[in-house]
Design a protein around this motif. Sequence first.
Motif, PDB file in Angstrom:
ATOM      1  N   GLU A   8       0.752  -1.107   0.288  1.00 25.56           N
ATOM      2  CA  GLU A   8      -0.006  -0.046   0.131  1.00 25.56           C
ATOM      3  C   GLU A   8       0.913   1.151   0.020  1.00 25.56           C
ATOM      4  O   GLU A   8       0.664   2.280  -0.880  1.00 25.56           O
ATOM      5  CB  GLU A   8      -0.815  -0.009   1.155  1.00 25.56           C
ATOM      6  N   ILE A  41       2.590   1.604  -3.592  1.00 28.91           N
ATOM      7  CA  ILE A  41       1.570   2.396  -4.523  1.00 28.91           C
ATOM      8  C   ILE A  41       1.394   3.699  -4.258  1.00 28.91           C
ATOM      9  O   ILE A  41       1.383   4.538  -5.145  1.00 28.91           O
ATOM     10  CB  ILE A  41       0.063   1.483  -4.194  1.00 28.91           C
ATOM     11  N   GLU A  89       2.332   6.401  -7.164  1.00 28.09           N
ATOM     12  CA  GLU A  89       1.057   7.477  -7.540  1.00 28.09           C
ATOM     13  C   GLU A  89       1.352   8.579  -7.698  1.00 28.09           C
ATOM     14  O   GLU A  89       1.466   9.299  -8.413  1.00 28.09           O
ATOM     15  CB  GLU A  89      -0.059   6.987  -6.797  1.00 28.09           C
ATOM     16  N   LEU A 100       3.929  -0.287 -10.547  1.00 33.44           N
ATOM     17  CA  LEU A 100       2.509   0.053 -10.136  1.00 33.44           C
ATOM     18  C   LEU A 100       1.515  -1.176 -10.657  1.00 33.44           C
ATOM     19  O   LEU A 100       0.744  -1.672 -10.144  1.00 33.44           O
ATOM     20  CB  LEU A 100       1.763   1.274 -10.803  1.00 33.44           C
ATOM     21  N   GLY A 101       1.947  -1.786 -11.923  1.00 31.28           N
ATOM     22  CA  GLY A 101       1.139  -2.783 -12.596  1.00 31.28           C
ATOM     23  C   GLY A 101       1.354  -4.113 -11.657  1.00 31.28           C
ATOM     24  O   GLY A 101       0.486  -5.020 -11.528  1.00 31.28           O
ATOM     25  N   TYR A 150      -0.592  -3.394  -8.045  1.00 33.80           N
ATOM     26  CA  TYR A 150      -1.997  -3.860  -8.363  1.00 33.80           C
ATOM     27  C   TYR A 150      -2.185  -5.343  -8.339  1.00 33.80           C
ATOM     28  O   TYR A 150      -3.165  -5.746  -8.021  1.00 33.80           O
ATOM     29  CB  TYR A 150      -2.446  -2.908  -9.460  1.00 33.80           C
ATOM     30  N   LYS A 151      -1.365  -5.996  -9.171  1.00 34.77           N
ATOM     31  CA  LYS A 151      -1.687  -7.487  -9.347  1.00 34.77           C
ATOM     32  C   LYS A 151      -1.469  -8.176  -8.201  1.00 34.77           C
ATOM     33  O   LYS A 151      -2.242  -8.872  -7.686  1.00 34.77           O
ATOM     34  CB  LYS A 151      -0.671  -7.767 -10.276  1.00 34.77           C
ATOM     35  N   ARG A 170      -2.007  -7.058  -5.091  1.00 37.59           N
ATOM     36  CA  ARG A 170      -3.147  -6.552  -4.533  1.00 37.59           C
ATOM     37  C   ARG A 170      -4.606  -7.074  -5.150  1.00 37.59           C
ATOM     38  O   ARG A 170      -5.591  -6.971  -4.711  1.00 37.59           O
ATOM     39  CB  ARG A 170      -3.391  -5.037  -4.503  1.00 37.59           C
ATOM     40  N   GLU A 212      -5.742  -6.498  -8.107  1.00 36.50           N
ATOM     41  CA  GLU A 212      -6.470  -5.198  -9.046  1.00 36.50           C
ATOM     42  C   GLU A 212      -5.720  -5.395 -10.296  1.00 36.50           C
ATOM     43  O   GLU A 212      -5.441  -4.267 -10.634  1.00 36.50           O
ATOM     44  CB  GLU A 212      -6.624  -4.136  -8.166  1.00 36.50           C
ATOM     45  N   GLU A 213      -5.547  -6.318 -11.079  1.00 34.14           N
ATOM     46  CA  GLU A 213      -4.713  -6.494 -12.377  1.00 34.14           C
ATOM     47  C   GLU A 213      -5.270  -5.615 -13.238  1.00 34.14           C
ATOM     48  O   GLU A 213      -6.564  -5.637 -13.327  1.00 34.14           O
ATOM     49  CB  GLU A 213      -4.486  -7.929 -12.759  1.00 34.14           C
ATOM     50  N   LYS A 231      -5.349  -2.433 -13.244  1.00 33.01           N
ATOM     51  CA  LYS A 231      -5.900  -1.106 -12.553  1.00 33.01           C
ATOM     52  C   LYS A 231      -4.659  -0.235 -12.979  1.00 33.01           C
ATOM     53  O   LYS A 231      -3.505  -0.545 -12.995  1.00 33.01           O
ATOM     54  CB  LYS A 231      -6.028  -1.102 -11.068  1.00 33.01           C
ATOM     55  N   GLY A 232      -5.199   1.094 -13.166  1.00 34.77           N
ATOM     56  CA  GLY A 232      -4.071   2.148 -13.503  1.00 34.77           C
ATOM     57  C   GLY A 232      -3.823   2.220 -14.990  1.00 34.77           C
ATOM     58  O   GLY A 232      -4.094   1.411 -15.561  1.00 34.77           O
TER      59      GLY A 232
END
Length: 131
Positions: free
Chosen positions: A71, A74, A78, A96-97, A100-101, A103, A105-106, A108-109
Amino acid sequence: MAEADLELSVLLNGEDEEAWCHLGEVRFKFGTEEKEEPCFEAIRKSVSLKPSYVAGWLKLGFVLFSRERVEESIEAYERAVQLPEGKDWAEADEKLGILYKMRGEEGKGKKRGEEENGEGRKEETARKVED
């Protein structure tokens, strides 16, 4: 030796964001576990002195990423991609990719410089970055 030199540098000029960032980096590379938090604190100090310091946000994102602090990492990346004066957005976008993966959330962004048009296609936007 390098750490002592950097500690002296920030003692003499506590407003030098680059010295704070390098101090954090040295503590990270050559430190032990007890130097981990001082590492993060030094790099956080660099970006608190100059919130537009892209290299500081990237370094903070990297060291946090290396310690699986997802977190916080990220948040740092960001911040880096939101700044107009950087040139290393690809690094931040890549990390970030991955984050997010991790987490769940693949996808996302959005990569910097891309915008969705009304039909769902991506179109490149020109962005002039001064050297």
